[in-house]
Design a protein around this motif. Structure first.
Motif, PDB file in Angstrom:
ATOM      1  N   ILE A 109       0.842  -1.208   0.000  1.00 46.11           N
ATOM      2  CA  ILE A 109       0.000   0.000   0.000  1.00 46.11           C
ATOM      3  C   ILE A 109       0.874   1.254   0.000  1.00 46.11           C
ATOM      4  O   ILE A 109       0.641   2.211  -0.745  1.00 46.11           O
ATOM      5  N   ALA A 121      -5.939   1.236  -2.560  1.00 45.69           N
ATOM      6  CA  ALA A 121      -5.547   0.454  -1.382  1.00 45.69           C
ATOM      7  C   ALA A 121      -6.728  -0.256  -0.745  1.00 45.69           C
ATOM      8  O   ALA A 121      -6.540  -1.112   0.107  1.00 45.69           O
ATOM      9  N   SER A 122      -7.932   0.118  -1.111  1.00 47.19           N
ATOM     10  CA  SER A 122      -9.105  -0.460  -0.470  1.00 47.19           C
ATOM     11  C   SER A 122     -10.051  -1.023  -1.515  1.00 47.19           C
ATOM     12  O   SER A 122     -10.253  -0.417  -2.565  1.00 47.19           O
ATOM     13  N   LEU A 177     -13.309  -1.135  -2.019  1.00 48.72           N
ATOM     14  CA  LEU A 177     -14.612  -0.608  -1.626  1.00 48.72           C
ATOM     15  C   LEU A 177     -15.655  -1.002  -2.666  1.00 48.72           C
ATOM     16  O   LEU A 177     -15.559  -0.613  -3.832  1.00 48.72           O
ATOM     17  N   THR A 225      -8.855  -7.414   6.172  1.00 47.21           N
ATOM     18  CA  THR A 225      -8.954  -6.268   7.081  1.00 47.21           C
ATOM     19  C   THR A 225      -8.110  -5.109   6.567  1.00 47.21           C
ATOM     20  O   THR A 225      -8.559  -3.955   6.529  1.00 47.21           O
ATOM     21  N   VAL A 226      -6.891  -5.403   6.138  1.00 40.22           N
ATOM     22  CA  VAL A 226      -5.995  -4.346   5.660  1.00 40.22           C
ATOM     23  C   VAL A 226      -6.572  -3.668   4.419  1.00 40.22           C
ATOM     24  O   VAL A 226      -6.536  -2.446   4.293  1.00 40.22           O
ATOM     25  N   PHE A 227      -7.135  -4.467   3.507  1.00 40.33           N
ATOM     26  CA  PHE A 227      -7.608  -3.913   2.231  1.00 40.33           C
ATOM     27  C   PHE A 227      -9.118  -3.639   2.224  1.00 40.33           C
ATOM     28  O   PHE A 227      -9.676  -3.366   1.163  1.00 40.33           O
ATOM     29  N   SER A 228      -9.764  -3.702   3.372  1.00 42.03           N
ATOM     30  CA  SER A 228     -11.225  -3.496   3.456  1.00 42.03           C
ATOM     31  C   SER A 228     -11.939  -4.371   2.433  1.00 42.03           C
ATOM     32  O   SER A 228     -12.889  -3.937   1.776  1.00 42.03           O
ATOM     33  N   PRO A 248     -14.378  -7.218   1.216  1.00 43.12           N
ATOM     34  CA  PRO A 248     -15.597  -7.785   1.821  1.00 43.12           C
ATOM     35  C   PRO A 248     -15.675  -9.302   1.711  1.00 43.12           C
ATOM     36  O   PRO A 248     -16.545  -9.848   1.049  1.00 43.12           O
TER      37      PRO A 248
END
Lengths: 313, 518
Positions: free
Chosen positions: A152, A164-165, A167, A259-262, A264
């Motif tokens: 990241i 980084a996420s 979403l 968790t680190v990269f959100s 799902p």
């Protein structure tokens, strides 16, 4: 072969029952329960007790386990104690997302890991071997949390190349923005390929030192044919077993990466269930991961049987 | 607006300014506050999708069960309160209630409700909905976090379709303020217990789609009663837990606002073009509890001795990186209009030793319970341990997981850390935590004789000047004898992109005011 698969499936059911019971027991003997989590610090003991009663948390653990297990057999994963939402649809959706992540990671890791393992075994003790081996040892030694944050920092914060996420809007496919998959897949792949490289290297070295390879050399077969047809085919048996186990490990090990990269997936679902002391959610999530582990192991064993006729006897 | 409003308005504007300057607001925050004021003055643009992230997920769609700030912010968008906090975040303005008046000396409140308001399912909002919501908050098994949130209410009853009379067990001046709280959202009488599955509010946004624990999308309620707001077309809620991921998300434009960031994230995001970090003084504080009904803290002198163990300025610098203000063992932050001059509780080992000797306490061995999931409270625990060692008390720091902490520590252990959000009403400030019948009085005893009566007098008093006098008489008692060491107030941190306007960086901001530049 069929008998073997049936036996292993039956054994897997026994293991899953054991896993579910142990998980249920552990979750219920740990301090803290969903009533205190829902009500918070301000709640009086009377409020906590009233909610415990409403949620049936005051009934015996064995009774609650029996009811839950009966529901699971009928495909009912229960309702989240915190959100009141049915767990089944949430869990399957999360599992599908995690399978995408694990499968893509494996798809990247397997060819590269095996290729690197073969190259390092064939060029054993060379500079190339030492460089690759040292690199994969370092990668394997790094926790996924560290690898994820490092990626990241480099690719998102410094170079602003990749998100980084992960979403994802409700109902939206993960493929709506495939760029968000690259970094989490890379973390899964890096850890797995480092391990597969080590396993393949070791089994390839053993195969290359074996009598049948020496015979093939004396018969004058080409180096390529000796490595690919004779050595690699046999060396793949332990590697394949590790791939099967690695698939289950990847699913269970996604907790940190998701968790680190959100992301799902089921790992994030497990973390949220733990935070909320959502016992039905936690139970179902652990059981699904255990089942994935078992299925991965079974597939690996069947693959080994297919590759090595001697094992069938 | 009634007289009480105007008095409160004046007081609270003063409090806001005093708090801002007394706390030494950072340049960025100061600029932000001015910017926020200017933004409100600009013409708001209609439209746009706001991507909003929190470190925690939305845990429940039911307003009474939403424990995370993400869930509470969502419930504030889907539901309305009877009243709402004004621009100063402290005074209240009308929302579903258009006016209110005390009767029977403040023991009853009569609210006139807004007419023509509809729930998202098209049904009419009436007094029955208010009565049902308040009744749910009184039912301990169903109320969740909202238990007792409206104050010492006995009952609420309709007087016609759009008037409600609320009867309290005692006069309660803060009732209108308690109606503006995060768990005081008004729900429909029909289906009130099904809000976790099908939330149906009167708020400015309707639920679009929701995937539990992943993301949520809400869309503008075109039938909202406030013709001017909201400005946004939709809001998407996400969870981003990690600091580095939060930084990358806001810098890379993946989200527009991240609320509740940590101090390290705030500091890392300063001087980034296009990114506006906020560090806002707040009433949020962390506490070292010394429970007054458990040994060795039954003697108030032992409790006071512990208040003199900490170097508060050093703790503020190390634990909060300077992003907060020193506390003085009362829950009113510096600049609060009701605060009176109090002796400063500095680190003073000689005084602590003297108090312990007077209480007959020699050497002691204690555990202090804390949890790293509430940072930086373990640093407070360490500061107490170090100070205690200087006066001959041996303390072991027990840092345990939050779920275990929550179940086994508050109310049960004599010495532990905790934290409190900003609480706007005097009922929450004093009654809940210091009255023997207060739900959050962990000690369950009076810290000094007559404290209950003093608190009852404060929350009953409608006259502002008299109220301030009563608070001024109570605060020295709380500071000296309470079971709470309050070493610091924490700043609140958030970050947005510079396209976001009308964002008020507080824990629970109002999404109605936000708009986005094209």
């Amino acid at each position: 072969m069929v008998n073997f698969v049936v036996r292993r499936l039956a054994f897997m059911v026994v293991i899953l029952v054991g896993v579910s019971f142990l998980t249920f027991l552990i979750v219920n003997v740990l301090p803290g329960d969903v009533a205190t989590t829902i009500l918070g610090d301000f709640a009086s003991p009377e409020q906590v007790e009233a909610l415990r009663e409403r949620l049936d948390l005051d009934r015996p653990v064995l009774q609650r386990y029996a009811e839950w297990a009966a529901g699971m057999v009928g495909g009912d994963f229960g309702v989240s104690l915190k959100s009141n939402q049915p767990i089944g649809p949430i869990l399957w959706n999360r599992l599908a997302n995690s399978l995408v992540l694990a499968a893509m990671g494996m798809a990247v890791a397997i060819p590269i890991g095996i290729a690197l393992g073969v190259v390092t075994a064939v060029h054993r003790d060379s500079l190339l071997d030492r460089a690759i081996t040292a690199t994969v040892v370092v990668i394997f030694a790094l926790p996924e949390y560290v690898t994820g944050l490092a990626l990241i920092i480099v690719f998102s914060l410094e170079w602003n190349l990749l998100p980084a996420s992960s979403l994802v809007l409700p109902g939206q496919s993960l493929w709506a923005n495939p760029m968000t998959l690259i970094l989490p897949v890379a973390v899964v792949a890096l850890g797995m390929l480092a391990y597969l490289c080590q396993v393949t290297r070791a089994s390839m070295i053993a195969a290359l030192n074996s009598g049948y390879v020496r015979t093939a050399v004396l018969k004058g077969l080409t180096r390529r044919r000796i490595v690919v047809t004779h050595a690699l085919r046999n060396a793949m048996i332990p590697t394949l077993a590790e791939i099967g186990l690695g698939f289950g490990y990847s699913l269970g090990g996604l907790v940190v990466i998701e968790t680190v990269f959100s992301y799902p997936g089921i790992g994030q679902f497990l973390v949220q269930s733990i935070q909320n002391r959502d016992i039905p959610g936690l139970q179902a999530g652990v059981l699904v991961v255990a089942a994935a582990y078992g299925i991965g192991n079974l597939v690996a064993d069947v693959g080994s049987l297919a590759l090595n006729p001697r094992l069938r006897s | 607006m009634n007289r009480r409003h105007s008095i409160l308005d004046a007081i609270n504007r003063r409090r806001f300014l005093e708090a801002t300057f007394a706390a030494g607001v950072s340049a960025a925050a100061g600029a932000t506050l001015l910017g926020a004021t200017r933004a409100r003055a600009q013409a708001a643009r209609k439209g746009g999708d706001l991507r909003l992230a929190f470190p925690n997920a939305i845990d429940s769609l039911d307003p009474h069960k939403a424990g995370s700030v993400a869930g509470q912010t969502l419930s504030g968008a889907l539901f309305d309160n009877l009243t709402a906090f004004g621009p100063d975040n402290v005074s209240v303005v009308p929302r579903l209630a258009v006016s209110w008046r005390p009767e029977a000396g403040g023991q009853e409140w009569v609210l006139d409700l807004r007419q023509g308001v509809k729930f998202h399912d098209g049904s009419d909002f009436t007094s029955a909905d208010v009565v049902a919501t308040i009744a749910k908050s009184l039912d301990k098994a169903r109320a969740g976090y909202a238990s007792g949130i409206f104050g010492p209410v006995v009952e609420a009853r309709p007087e016609g379709t759009h008037t409600v009379r609320v009867v309290l067990s005692q006069p309660f001046a803060d009732f209108p303020v308690s109606c503006a709280g995060r768990w005081s959202r008004i729900m429909p009488a029909t289906g009130i217990d099904a809000q976790a599955e099908t939330p149906n509010g009167t708020g400015p946004f309707k639920l679009g789609s929701h995937e539990q624990g992943t993301s949520t999308r809400i869309v503008r309620n075109e039938a909202y009663w406030d013709g001017e707001r909201p400005h946004l077309d939709s809001i998407s809620f996400f969870q981003i837990a990690e600091s580095v991921s939060q930084q990358a998300a806001i810098r890379g434009g993946a989200v527009d606002v991240i609320n509740q960031i940590g101090s390290e994230t705030y500091l890392a995001l300063q001087n980034i073009p296009g990114v506006v970090p906020y560090s806002q003084p707040s009433g949020r504080y962390q506490v070292g509890y010394t429970l007054a009904h458990l040994d060795p803290f039954k003697d108030w002198r032992v409790r006071l001795a512990f208040k003199h163990l900490i170097d508060r300025k050093a703790l503020l610098a190390s634990a909060l990186l300077g992003q907060g203000v020193v506390g003085n063992d009362v829950q009113l932050p510096p600049g609060h209009p009701l605060l009176v001059d109090l002796p400063v509780h500095d680190q003073d080992f000689a005084k602590a030793r003297s108090l312990l000797a007077e209480a007959g306490v020699g050497s002691l061995a204690l555990d202090i319970w804390t949890t790293s999931e509430r940072p930086p409270s373990p640093k407070m625990a360490l500061a107490i341990k170090e100070g205690a060692a200087a006066v001959g008390i041996d303390i072991t720091v027990r840092d345990i997981p939050f779920t275990e902490y929550r179940a086994n520590v508050p109310r049960k252990m004599p010495l532990f850390t905790s934290q409190w959000s900003d609480t706007p009403t005097l009922f929450e400030l004093f009654y809940l935590v210091h009255h023997t019948k207060g739900a959050a009085n962990y000690s369950t005893v009076e810290i000094a004789p007559g404290t209950d009566a003093r608190i009852e007098a404060i929350i009953a008093e409608i006259d502002a000047a008299r109220r301030k006098q009563l608070v001024g008489e109570l605060l020295p008692i709380i500071q000296e004898r309470s079971d709470r060491i309050i070493p610091y107030f924490q700043n609140f941190f958030a970050v947005s992109t510079d396209r976001v306007k009308g964002f008020n960086p507080i824990e629970l901001f109002d999404v109605r005011d936000i708009w986005m530049e094209a």
